[in-house]
Design an enzyme around this catalytic site. Structure first.
Site, PDB file in Angstrom:
ATOM      1  N   HIS A 207       0.796  -1.227   0.000  1.00  0.00           N
ATOM      2  CA  HIS A 207       0.000   0.000   0.000  1.00  0.00           C
ATOM      3  C   HIS A 207       0.829   1.277   0.000  1.00  0.00           C
ATOM      4  CE1 HIS A 207       1.001  -0.152   4.240  1.00  0.00           C
ATOM      5  NE2 HIS A 207       0.685   1.115   4.301  1.00  0.00           N
TER       6      HIS A 207
HETATM    7  C1  UD1 Z   1      -2.198   5.298   5.974  1.00  0.00           C
HETATM    8  C2  UD1 Z   1      -0.899   5.751   6.621  1.00  0.00           C
HETATM    9  C3  UD1 Z   1       0.162   4.669   6.476  1.00  0.00           C
HETATM   10  C4  UD1 Z   1      -0.365   3.339   6.987  1.00  0.00           C
HETATM   11  C5  UD1 Z   1      -1.658   3.012   6.264  1.00  0.00           C
HETATM   12  C6  UD1 Z   1      -2.253   1.691   6.674  1.00  0.00           C
HETATM   13  C7  UD1 Z   1      -0.422   8.163   6.496  1.00  0.00           C
HETATM   14  C8  UD1 Z   1       0.428   9.170   5.847  1.00  0.00           C
HETATM   15  N1  UD1 Z   1      -0.364   6.926   5.966  1.00  0.00           N
HETATM   16  O1  UD1 Z   1      -1.966   5.163   4.594  1.00  0.00           O
HETATM   17  O2  UD1 Z   1       1.292   5.034   7.233  1.00  0.00           O
HETATM   18  O3  UD1 Z   1       0.599   2.339   6.764  1.00  0.00           O
HETATM   19  O4  UD1 Z   1      -2.596   4.061   6.544  1.00  0.00           O
HETATM   20  O5  UD1 Z   1      -3.376   1.411   5.913  1.00  0.00           O
HETATM   21  O6  UD1 Z   1      -1.107   8.451   7.451  1.00  0.00           O
HETATM   22  N2  UD1 Z   1      -9.256   4.659   1.798  1.00  0.00           N
HETATM   23  C9  UD1 Z   1     -10.473   4.050   1.760  1.00  0.00           C
HETATM   24  N3  UD1 Z   1     -11.076   3.709   2.944  1.00  0.00           N
HETATM   25  C10 UD1 Z   1     -10.501   3.974   4.136  1.00  0.00           C
HETATM   26  C11 UD1 Z   1      -9.268   4.628   4.171  1.00  0.00           C
HETATM   27  C12 UD1 Z   1      -8.649   4.963   2.999  1.00  0.00           C
HETATM   28  O7  UD1 Z   1     -11.015   3.792   0.700  1.00  0.00           O
HETATM   29  O8  UD1 Z   1     -11.098   3.631   5.175  1.00  0.00           O
HETATM   30  C13 UD1 Z   1      -8.586   5.008   0.525  1.00  0.00           C
HETATM   31  C14 UD1 Z   1      -8.930   6.392   0.047  1.00  0.00           C
HETATM   32  O9  UD1 Z   1      -8.914   6.376  -1.356  1.00  0.00           O
HETATM   33  C15 UD1 Z   1      -7.758   7.200   0.548  1.00  0.00           C
HETATM   34  C16 UD1 Z   1      -6.620   6.217   0.385  1.00  0.00           C
HETATM   35  O10 UD1 Z   1      -7.186   4.945   0.715  1.00  0.00           O
HETATM   36  O11 UD1 Z   1      -7.566   8.387  -0.144  1.00  0.00           O
HETATM   37  C17 UD1 Z   1      -5.449   6.481   1.264  1.00  0.00           C
HETATM   38  O12 UD1 Z   1      -5.872   6.576   2.638  1.00  0.00           O
HETATM   39  P1  UD1 Z   1      -4.948   7.410   3.678  1.00  0.00           P
HETATM   40  O13 UD1 Z   1      -5.495   7.313   5.039  1.00  0.00           O
HETATM   41  O14 UD1 Z   1      -4.704   8.774   3.115  1.00  0.00           O
HETATM   42  O15 UD1 Z   1      -3.559   6.691   3.595  1.00  0.00           O
HETATM   43  P2  UD1 Z   1      -3.183   5.123   3.575  1.00  0.00           P
HETATM   44  O16 UD1 Z   1      -2.612   4.812   2.244  1.00  0.00           O
HETATM   45  O17 UD1 Z   1      -4.273   4.279   4.086  1.00  0.00           O
END
Ligand code: UD1
Length: 375
Positions: A207
């Protein structure tokens, strides 16, 4: 006396659960203590959040900020604004943040600027890679935190080398491993999907933006993963971020993509895998405790102790290197490795003891000059 325990994203929940439990368990000795669970809402899908609360037996959050997704600035800003409001309303004596996600840094900054003491659990980890958002979150959080709870001695060394006063550092072990030990037996009773047999499949997670956002970089990883699938079936619970990008990628028939899994199902799969391939941070630690070989598909790690003592191999992102390491692992007997000191299921209790000792002294003592007993 209120204490906020903050959780925002999937890898936070298993770190916060033992803290909540340890604080609650000590309330009879400290009746005025009121630990409150704050969920920032950084992760919000049922499979990324609710399922973890259920599996870990965590109480419903006392406060939910509903921050959601966005660019780094948008997400961080939304958490900061919402968290500042609840700090002003509740005036907690202490804010405890865990890990290295955007919510960790956002809440630490908001609290500290209001003069509230901040404790960082999992402090001092460094990848030395400033292109990782998590590295920026770690550095910013550590430099302003009053209590720095570390998982290993290398983290202590990092903090000391950065000029951190030694009295702020407490080497307590790993709360993620507290959760693992508590739930492992239940996890081993979860069924294996697709008729997979213990020890006869590999488990994959990806991820990191640097691995999944660029289709060329992602396909290069799959060039190696598809070759490995010729030898062993691979189960791939895909993070939403990665799932959105897989349509453009060629996947071998023996790579089974499934939705993200809850805590117990994933732990059960990890514990019975022949090998794990990942770019996660926490999985490097969990596989070390489970004695399962882990290939980390990154050029660096903030958790070098798992390579020194554990089962982790920093395999990089070059397909030739990944394949070479994978074949070496698959041709070798299961590893015997050491488990880092204090990864013994007691970290949450150690942290609660340090913090409650300080709170008992009276939180009017400036946190940065505290003299709580070091563990
Ligand atoms: C975040 C953390 C990362 C951690 C990871 C675990 C930061 C900078 N990154 O990354 O350190 O390893 O979580 O998963 O804080 N999304 C969904 N549903 C959700 C959450 C996210 O669909 O419940 C999708 C959305 O498109 C979102 C993308 O995932 O924009 C990224 O989510 P985000 O929380 O920004 O970062 P992660 O890649 O999950």
């Amino acid at each position: 006396m209120k204490v906020f325990l903050v959780a925002g994203a999937r890898p936070n929940f298993m770190k916060v659960a033992p803290l909540m439990e340890s604080f609650r368990a000590r309330r009879d000795r400290f009746p005025e203590l009121q630990p409150l669970l704050v969920h920032t809402g950084q992760h919000y899908d049922a499979l990324m959040s609710d399922e973890f609360f259920r599996d870990l037996g965590m109480p419903t959050p006392d406060i939910h900020l509903g921050a959601g997704s966005g660019s780094h600035a948008e997400q961080t800003a939304r958490v900061m604004v919402a968290f500042e409001k609840i700090c002003l309303e509740h005036r907690p004596a202490l804010v405890v943040v865990v890990g290295d996600v955007n919510s960790t840094m956002a809440c630490a900054i908001s609290a500290k600027k209001l003069g509230i003491a901040v404790a960082h659990v999992e402090a001092g980890l460094r990848s030395r890679d400033m292109s990782m958002p998590e590295e920026i979150n770690r550095l910013c959080t550590d430099v302003i935190s009053d209590f720095l709870f570390t998982t290993d001695s290398l983290a202590d060394q990092n903090l000391l080398a950065e000029g951190c006063p030694p009295e702020r550092i407490h080497f307590v072990g790993n709360t993620m491993i507290d959760s693992l030990q508590k739930h492992l037996n239940r996890a081993l009773n979860t069924p294996l999907p697709f008729g997979l047999e213990a020890g006869a499949y590999a488990l994959l997670t990806l991820h990191r933006p640097s691995n999944v956002d660029d289709p060329v970089a992602l396909q290069r990883l799959f060039d190696a993963i598809n070759e490995i699938a010729e030898r062993i079936p691979i189960l791939f619970p895909a993070h939403p971020r990665t799932a959105q990008r897989l349509a453009a990628i060629h996947l071998h028939d023996r790579v089974s993509v499934i939705e993200p899994l809850g805590y117990l199902a994933f732990l059960g799969l990890m514990a019975r895998a022949r090998m794990v391939l990942t770019d996660s941070g926490g999985i490097q630690e969990e596989t070390t405790v489970l004695h399962v070989p882990c290939l980390t598909l990154r050029e660096n790690t903030e958790r070098p102790i798992t390579c020194e003592l554990g089962t982790n191999i920093l395999a990089g992102t070059d397909p030739t290197d990944i394949l070479r390491h994978a074949m070496r692992v698959l041709n070798a007997p299961a590893p015997t490795n050491r488990i880092p000191e204090k990864w013994d299921g007691q970290a949450g209790g150690r942290i609660a003891d340090v913090l409650l000792a300080w709170l008992r002294l009276g939180s009017n003592i400036p946190a940065a000059q505290h003299s709580a007993p070091s563990q």
